[in-house]
Design an enzyme around this catalytic site. Structure first.
Site, PDB file in Angstrom:
ATOM      1  CD  GLU A   1      47.070  40.981  43.315  1.00 39.08           C
ATOM      2  OE1 GLU A   1      45.259  40.913  43.544  1.00 39.08           O
ATOM      3  OE2 GLU A   1      47.162  40.051  42.002  1.00 39.08           O
TER       4      GLU A   1
ATOM      5  CB  CYS B   1      44.349  34.840  40.187  1.00 42.27           C
ATOM      6  SG  CYS B   1      44.969  35.175  38.789  1.00 42.27           S
TER       7      CYS B   1
END
Length: 204
Positions: free
Chosen positions: A126, A78
């Site tokens: 996000e 990530c």
């Protein structure tokens, strides 16, 4: 996620993340080191799932000292693109930095993925497009980022995540539920479905 850049004057420039509005438009930047807290603003990120030639997925455990979700098992990698950095470039950069390998066949599969999650008072918030690709070469994780890493058969990993017997991060669980049954061979998604901030940063 501790990479920094050094200028010609040898001063350290903090890494920046791209802040977003509810439509996915860029509205500013923030230092990555301080963006995650109890009221984390919406920002741009990505997730990546790496596969080998036998259909195994690389699963990683986040380093124990990380500010967000320490010690949690999750997808391969990530990260956050820097302002103006194309998402594909950011994925390749972070895979090399965190896992010591390179990506081939990188493609977008979930352009609209978004999530919010909280652990111990720290929030992730996000718009996080999801990519898949293949690992080229040996995986040598950076211990500052990754506590452990292992290859697992995708069908078994997917089944465990979906039935709740395989504990993973909130975002990984939600992503696996949305990914196709065989993401390693899935067709690329339409880049026009990316958040506007991500589309604007793409290489022409």
């Amino acid at each position: 996620m501790t990479t920094t850049e050094t200028s010609t004057t040898d001063t350290v420039t903090p890494e920046q993340v791209v802040l977003l509005d509810e439509d996915g438009q860029a509205v500013g930047t923030a230092d990555k080191a301080g963006v995650h807290h109890a009221d984390t603003p919406l920002h741009l990120a990505f997730s990546c799932y790496l596969f080998d030639g036998d259909g195994n997925v690389l699963v990683t455990r986040r380093a124990l000292h990380k500010r967000t979700f320490p010690g949690v098992w999750t997808n391969s990698c990530c990260g956050h693109p820097a302002p103006g950095e194309p998402l594909e470039d950011a994925v390749r950069r972070r895979v090399e930095q965190e896992l010591g390998t390179t990506v081939t066949g990188l493609r977008l599969v979930l352009p609209r993925f978004r999530y919010r999650a909280e652990q111990e008072g720290v929030v992730e918030n996000e718009m996080c497009p999801v990519f898949v690709g293949s690992a080229e070469g040996a995986v040598t994780p950076d211990p500052d980022e990754v506590e452990d890493a292992r290859w697992e058969p995708w069908p078994a990993f997917r089944a465990g995540v979906l039935d709740g017997t395989r504990t993973v991060s909130v975002w990984c669980r939600e992503q696996v539920a949305q990914l196709p049954a065989d993401p390693a061979s899935a067709a690329a998604a339409d880049v026009d479905d990316l958040p506007p901030a991500a589309r604007a940063a793409r290489t022409p």
